[in-house]
Design a protein around this motif. Structure first.
Motif, PDB file in Angstrom:
ATOM      1  N   ASP A   1     -40.761  -8.816 -52.353  1.00 25.87           N
ATOM      2  CA  ASP A   1     -39.883  -7.829 -51.739  1.00 25.87           C
ATOM      3  C   ASP A   1     -40.675  -6.861 -50.871  1.00 25.87           C
ATOM      4  OD1 ASP A   1     -41.142  -6.011 -53.506  1.00 25.87           O
ATOM      5  OD2 ASP A   1     -39.629  -6.394 -55.043  1.00 25.87           O
ATOM      6  N   ASP A   2     -39.944  -5.960 -50.219  1.00 28.94           N
ATOM      7  CA  ASP A   2     -40.559  -4.986 -49.324  1.00 28.94           C
ATOM      8  C   ASP A   2     -41.556  -4.098 -50.060  1.00 28.94           C
ATOM      9  OD1 ASP A   2     -38.667  -6.142 -47.778  1.00 28.94           O
ATOM     10  OD2 ASP A   2     -37.619  -4.298 -47.234  1.00 28.94           O
ATOM     11  N   ASN A   3     -41.221  -3.742 -51.308  1.00 25.70           N
ATOM     12  CA  ASN A   3     -42.066  -2.813 -52.050  1.00 25.70           C
ATOM     13  C   ASN A   3     -43.462  -3.376 -52.291  1.00 25.70           C
ATOM     14  OD1 ASN A   3     -40.045  -0.864 -52.236  1.00 25.70           O
ATOM     15  ND2 ASN A   3     -39.234  -1.714 -54.154  1.00 25.70           N
ATOM     16  N   ALA A   4     -43.542  -4.694 -52.534  1.00 24.19           N
ATOM     17  CA  ALA A   4     -44.843  -5.305 -52.778  1.00 24.19           C
ATOM     18  C   ALA A   4     -45.725  -5.230 -51.529  1.00 24.19           C
ATOM     19  CB  ALA A   4     -44.665  -6.760 -53.213  1.00 24.19           C
ATOM     20  N   VAL A   5     -45.127  -5.540 -50.370  1.00 23.91           N
ATOM     21  CA  VAL A   5     -45.889  -5.465 -49.127  1.00 23.91           C
ATOM     22  C   VAL A   5     -46.252  -4.020 -48.806  1.00 23.91           C
ATOM     23  CG1 VAL A   5     -45.842  -5.958 -46.649  1.00 23.91           C
ATOM     24  CG2 VAL A   5     -44.773  -7.536 -48.252  1.00 23.91           C
ATOM     25  N   GLN A   6     -45.308  -3.126 -49.008  1.00 21.09           N
ATOM     26  CA  GLN A   6     -45.559  -1.720 -48.736  1.00 21.09           C
ATOM     27  C   GLN A   6     -46.680  -1.180 -49.621  1.00 21.09           C
ATOM     28  OE1 GLN A   6     -42.295   1.119 -49.455  1.00 21.09           O
ATOM     29  NE2 GLN A   6     -42.599   1.809 -47.350  1.00 21.09           N
ATOM     30  N   GLY A   7     -46.681  -1.599 -50.898  1.00 25.09           N
ATOM     31  CA  GLY A   7     -47.739  -1.160 -51.804  1.00 25.09           C
ATOM     32  C   GLY A   7     -49.107  -1.661 -51.378  1.00 25.09           C
ATOM     33  N   LEU A   8     -49.167  -2.914 -50.922  1.00 26.41           N
ATOM     34  CA  LEU A   8     -50.440  -3.466 -50.460  1.00 26.41           C
ATOM     35  C   LEU A   8     -50.946  -2.709 -49.237  1.00 26.41           C
ATOM     36  CD1 LEU A   8     -52.694  -5.606 -50.353  1.00 26.41           C
ATOM     37  CD2 LEU A   8     -51.128  -7.053 -49.038  1.00 26.41           C
TER      38      LEU A   8
END
Length: 244
Positions: free
Chosen positions: A148-155
């Motif tokens: 999801d978006d959150n995983a990419v945003q966290g990275l």
């Protein structure tokens, strides 16, 4: 024979020629071991040595070779030659001799390049040509499917903080927006970073983030051109909110 200006006129043709020449020069300057282990399959030691690390491509090739050995074990013969042919059909062509170098330490960059030439010279030279033609797609050794978006945003948030800590980019407040892009049947991510810096600094931030992303990113062909699945744009935002 006169050159064809079908796409973009004379100016576009000259620009493509200049880009191709620049790519040729960059790839020609790479040590042989970096061509073989592109994009992130090596680690430099403090004493000037080189340690061979798995790329996504090498790890995938190892799985194919191991599967071939398991399938042929019951018949008392190796299936490696057949596996190599099947791998080429799937675009996986890493020689087994190179796969077996994973974890090997060489005393110097020169020694690593000599080893690559001895065990897989033809393959490495073909790979160099592919890189120069910009037709080589890649997957970083830490690439994985993001849910999801959150995983990419966290990275990305972690990588930006890391770039700041390592003084690769200036410390600044930033805002990060991530949007999924699956219009080509292969899910990707469009990431926009707004940062309170001038345009020159924004460009430097973008370059640093895209470079830091390589081990986690993947590049795929679209319209016969390579495109990263995680793409990043950095733009000036005077009132950028701190998303950290």
């Amino acid at each position: 024979m006169r050159p064809s200006f079908a796409r973009g006129g004379p100016t576009g043709w000259l620009q493509r020629r200049a880009e191709r020449a620049r790519a040729d020069r960059i790839v020609a300057s790479l040590p042989l071991y970096q061509v073989a282990l592109w994009p992130d399959g090596w680690e430099h030691t403090e004493d000037g040595g080189v340690i061979v690390r798995d790329t996504h491509e090498i790890a995938e090739a190892r799985r194919w070779y191991e599967m071939a050995e398991r399938n042929g074990a019951g018949q008392g013969q190796s299936r490696a030659p057949q596996a190599a042919k099947t791998m080429r059909l799937h675009g996986i062509g890493v020689p087994r001799s190179l796969v077996e170098l994973s974890g090997r330490r060489f005393a110097s960059e020169q020694a690593a390049s000599v080893a690559m030439r001895l065990i897989a010279n033809d393959w490495v030279e073909q790979r160099r040509r592919m890189l120069a033609l910009r037709a080589q797609t890649w997957s970083g050794s830490r690439h994985r499917r993001f849910d999801d978006d959150n995983a990419v945003q966290g990275l990305l948030r972690w990588l930006v903080d890391l770039c700041v800590a390592e003084h690769l980019t200036p410390a600044a407040r930033f805002r990060l927006d991530v949007r999924a892009d699956d219009g080509y049947g292969l899910k990707g991510w469009r990431c926009r970073v707004r940062v309170d810096l001038d345009e020159t600094q924004c460009q430097a931030v973008g370059d640093a983030i895209r470079l830091a992303l390589i081990p986690w990113n993947r590049q795929a062909l679209r319209d016969e051109k390579p495109h990263p699945l995680i793409s990043v744009w950095v733009e000036r935002g005077e009132r950028a909110e701190d998303s950290r």
